[in-house]
Design a protein around this motif. Structure first.
Motif, short mmCIF file in Angstrom:
data_model
loop_
_atom_site.label_atom_id
_atom_site.label_comp_id
_atom_site.label_asym_id
_atom_site.label_seq_id
_atom_site.Cartn_x
_atom_site.Cartn_y
_atom_site.Cartn_z
N PHE A 104 -1.02 -6.40 11.16
CA PHE A 104 0.34 -6.00 10.26
C PHE A 104 1.38 -7.03 10.51
N LEU A 105 1.49 -7.81 11.69
CA LEU A 105 2.40 -8.62 11.66
C LEU A 105 1.95 -9.90 10.37
N LEU A 106 0.63 -10.23 10.53
CA LEU A 106 0.28 -11.41 9.70
C LEU A 106 0.25 -10.93 8.34
N ILE A 107 0.05 -9.65 7.88
CA ILE A 107 0.36 -9.44 6.24
C ILE A 107 1.44 -9.56 5.87
N GLN A 108 2.57 -9.36 6.76
CA GLN A 108 3.86 -9.49 6.67
C GLN A 108 4.41 -10.91 6.41
N ILE A 109 3.66 -11.59 7.24
CA ILE A 109 4.12 -13.11 7.14
C ILE A 109 3.48 -13.79 5.77
N ILE A 110 2.20 -13.42 5.63
CA ILE A 110 1.56 -14.17 4.31
C ILE A 110 2.33 -13.46 3.27
N TYR A 111 2.67 -12.36 2.95
CA TYR A 111 3.52 -11.65 1.97
C TYR A 111 4.75 -12.55 1.78
N PHE A 112 5.59 -12.61 2.72
CA PHE A 112 6.77 -13.60 2.91
C PHE A 112 6.33 -15.05 2.37
N LEU A 113 5.47 -15.45 2.95
CA LEU A 113 5.11 -16.97 2.52
C LEU A 113 4.93 -17.06 1.00
N VAL A 114 4.32 -16.27 0.56
CA VAL A 114 3.44 -16.10 -0.73
C VAL A 114 4.63 -15.84 -1.69
N TYR A 115 5.33 -14.67 -1.74
CA TYR A 115 6.33 -14.31 -2.73
C TYR A 115 7.43 -14.74 -2.56
N LYS A 116 8.18 -14.71 -1.29
CA LYS A 116 9.43 -14.99 -1.12
C LYS A 116 9.84 -16.54 -0.99
N VAL A 117 9.09 -17.30 -0.19
CA VAL A 117 9.28 -18.48 0.11
C VAL A 117 8.70 -19.46 -0.89
N TYR A 118 7.41 -19.19 -1.42
CA TYR A 118 6.65 -20.05 -2.48
C TYR A 118 7.29 -19.72 -3.91
N TYR A 119 7.39 -18.35 -4.28
CA TYR A 119 7.74 -18.03 -5.49
C TYR A 119 9.32 -17.39 -5.75
N ASP A 120 9.69 -17.21 -4.49
CA ASP A 120 11.22 -16.78 -4.54
C ASP A 120 11.35 -15.39 -5.40
N MET A 121 10.42 -14.57 -5.03
CA MET A 121 10.22 -13.02 -5.97
C MET A 121 10.49 -11.97 -4.87
N ASN A 122 10.76 -11.01 -5.24
CA ASN A 122 11.10 -9.80 -4.37
C ASN A 122 9.53 -9.30 -4.21
N TYR A 123 9.34 -8.93 -3.09
CA TYR A 123 7.92 -8.14 -2.83
C TYR A 123 7.94 -6.81 -2.27
N TYR A 124 6.92 -6.27 -2.36
CA TYR A 124 6.97 -4.91 -2.14
C TYR A 124 5.63 -4.48 -1.28
N PHE A 125 5.97 -3.86 0.01
CA PHE A 125 4.80 -3.63 0.78
C PHE A 125 4.75 -2.11 1.05
N GLY A 126 4.17 -1.30 0.03
CA GLY A 126 4.33 0.09 -0.24
C GLY A 126 3.09 0.89 0.67
N LYS A 127 2.90 2.08 0.05
CA LYS A 127 1.94 2.89 0.73
C LYS A 127 0.34 2.57 0.45
#
Length: 465
Positions: A104-127
């Motif tokens: 679960f920690l890993l998925i949050q880090i990868i989501y952050f790297l892909v969308y926030k850092v690389y693409y500067d987009m808001n990302y959503y980790f929903g249900k």
């Protein structure tokens, strides 16, 4: 006595860790190519409004789920591979809970790297994403480890597609785009406008259940295949063990019978030896005395052979020249002796061997070479002995018919033969060399010849300066 228990231990499977890390990089680069296609969905949205078309709504849902799956699956696959590669131990006991937290920690880090850092987009980790992670946790369970990684990834892909269909239903977002991506929020808003929310929910849940049931069935099928494979392998090992045991019992029985027979031969040989000694005392003829001497020498060799057969573990230090003189003496009445050339470059070396067994093994190799050259006019059998770095190398080579490449890997197997023989000879040779802690190799070319290499290590060597 206290056991050495480490507080925390972390290990990685190199192959899966490399694949997972590569998939993270792939996850970062892939949206570059797919995001333009995802945003073209808005063109379909405009057509839905303009034409007031439910068909375009359904088409948009399929289009959106397809590209969303391609975009997100590499991320979740990388998490699965990295989770699967890691082994977390706490006080020498595996802790699956720590593995889950790691995932679960890993998925949050990868989501952050892909969308926030690389693409500067808001990302959503929903249900839906949480549901996918829950399945990955289950999928990483130890009992599924027996299934090959490629099959497990195949099942994971279909499960992922099924879960992605939940994204178009209102029950997993409650029409709040903070829990889903904005584009899915717009799709469901348009469905509400067309009064087609029930249809969209029905399609989403139906396809989820279809993919989910198919994937679980496939996983259970793979698991059953692995169980059957393990049962087959276990039965195969048991049958092989029983077969080896039966062969061993047969060999032991034959060996005991041979021992009894050979032991019984000692009595008549002793009688013959005694009679020869009596005849020598009464004989004055030089020629006959020479014959008696030759008979005595033959009887001595027979007694040596009998002693070593009765005690097959008996090993003596013998000069190489003497060993091969014994071999050539045995072959003196065989036609192969006419083709033999002997080169001993280590005459001072002594071997600690069972003379009879070792000699029989070398004789078998020489006779094999003779069979290979028997139909050639210029047949040659070379026996070469060299000393290299505390090892003795014995080469037996011929220029005969050679051995087919597909046969080479089987020639030392018991029962295998290319000459309609028992198939015991070369298996016996390998067994003897193994018992002397040596190795045997063979190279051959069809119609050019064959070379056998016997390598004996320091266990068999006594070098005299």
């Amino acid at each position: 006595m206290m056991k050495n228990i480490s507080f925390f231990n972390l290990k990685f499977n190199t192959k899966e860790f490399f694949l997972g890390s590569s998939m993270v990089l792939f996850s970062i680069l892939l949206p570059n190519f797919l995001l333009p296609y995802i945003f073209t969905t808005y063109e379909f949205f405009n057509k839905i409004i303009d034409l007031w078309s439910v068909e375009y709504l359904i088409y948009s849902a399929f289009y959106l789920v397809f590209f969303n799956t391609l975009t997100l699956f590499p991320i979740f696959l990388s998490v699965f591979l990295l989770m699967d590669s890691v082994e977390i131990k706490f006080y020498n006991k595996q802790k699956f809970v720590l593995k889950i937290l790691f995932g679960f920690l890993l998925i949050q880090i990868i989501y952050f790297l892909v969308y926030k850092v690389y693409y500067d987009m808001n990302y959503y980790f929903g249900k839906v994403a949480i549901l996918e992670m829950i399945y990955i946790v289950i999928h990483s369970n130890q009992k599924f480890k027996s299934i090959s990684l490629s099959k497990r990834n195949f099942v994971l892909f279909f499960i992922f597609i099924g879960i992605q269909w939940l994204e178009i239903t209102k029950y997993f977002s409650i029409l709040d785009f903070k829990n889903t991506s904005e584009i899915f929020f717009d799709l469901k808003a348009i469905a509400e406008l067309l009064e087609a929310s029930f249809l969209l929910d029905f399609i989403g849940f139906s396809l989820f259940f279809i993919f989910f049931i198919f994937s679980i069935s496939l996983l259970l099928l793979f698991l059953d295949q692995e169980k059957e494979k393990n049962i087959y392998e276990k039965e195969k090992r048991i049958n092989q063990a029983l077969s080896d045991l039966a062969i061993q019992e047969t060999e032991n029985r034959y060996f005991k019978e041979i021992q009894y027979l050979v032991h019984d031969l000692k009595t008549p040989l002793f009688s013959i030896s005694t009679l020869i000694e009596i005849l020598e005392l009464e004989e004055k003829n030089i020629r006959k005395l020479n014959y008696f001497k030759r008979i005595e020498d033959s009887l001595t060799r027979c007694n040596v052979m009998i002693s070593e057969i009765l005690n097959d573990s008996n090993k003596n230090n013998l000069f190489l020249d003497n060993v091969f003189n014994f071999i050539f003496s045995y072959l003196s009445t065989h036609n192969s002796i006419n083709y033999l050339k002997f080169y001993n470059f280590s005459p001072k070396i002594k071997l600690k061997i069972n003379q009879i067994l070792f000699s029989r093994a070398i004789i078998n190799l020489i006779l094999n070479s003779y069979d290979a050259i028997s139909n050639k006019k210029n047949g040659i059998i070379n026996v070469i002995i060299k000393y290299y770095f505390s090892k003795i190398l014995i080469i037996i080579e011929d220029n005969g018919i050679g051995i087919d490449q597909f046969q080479l890997k089987n020639i030392f197997n018991r029962g295998y033969s290319s000459k309609n023989s028992s198939g015991i000879g070369l298996n016996f040779v390998k067994t003897v060399i193994d018992e002397h802690k040596g190795k045997i190799f063979v190279i051959s070319q069809k119609n050019k010849g064959t070379k056998f290499f016997v390598i004996l290590g320091k266990e068999c060597i006594n070098y005299e300066k």
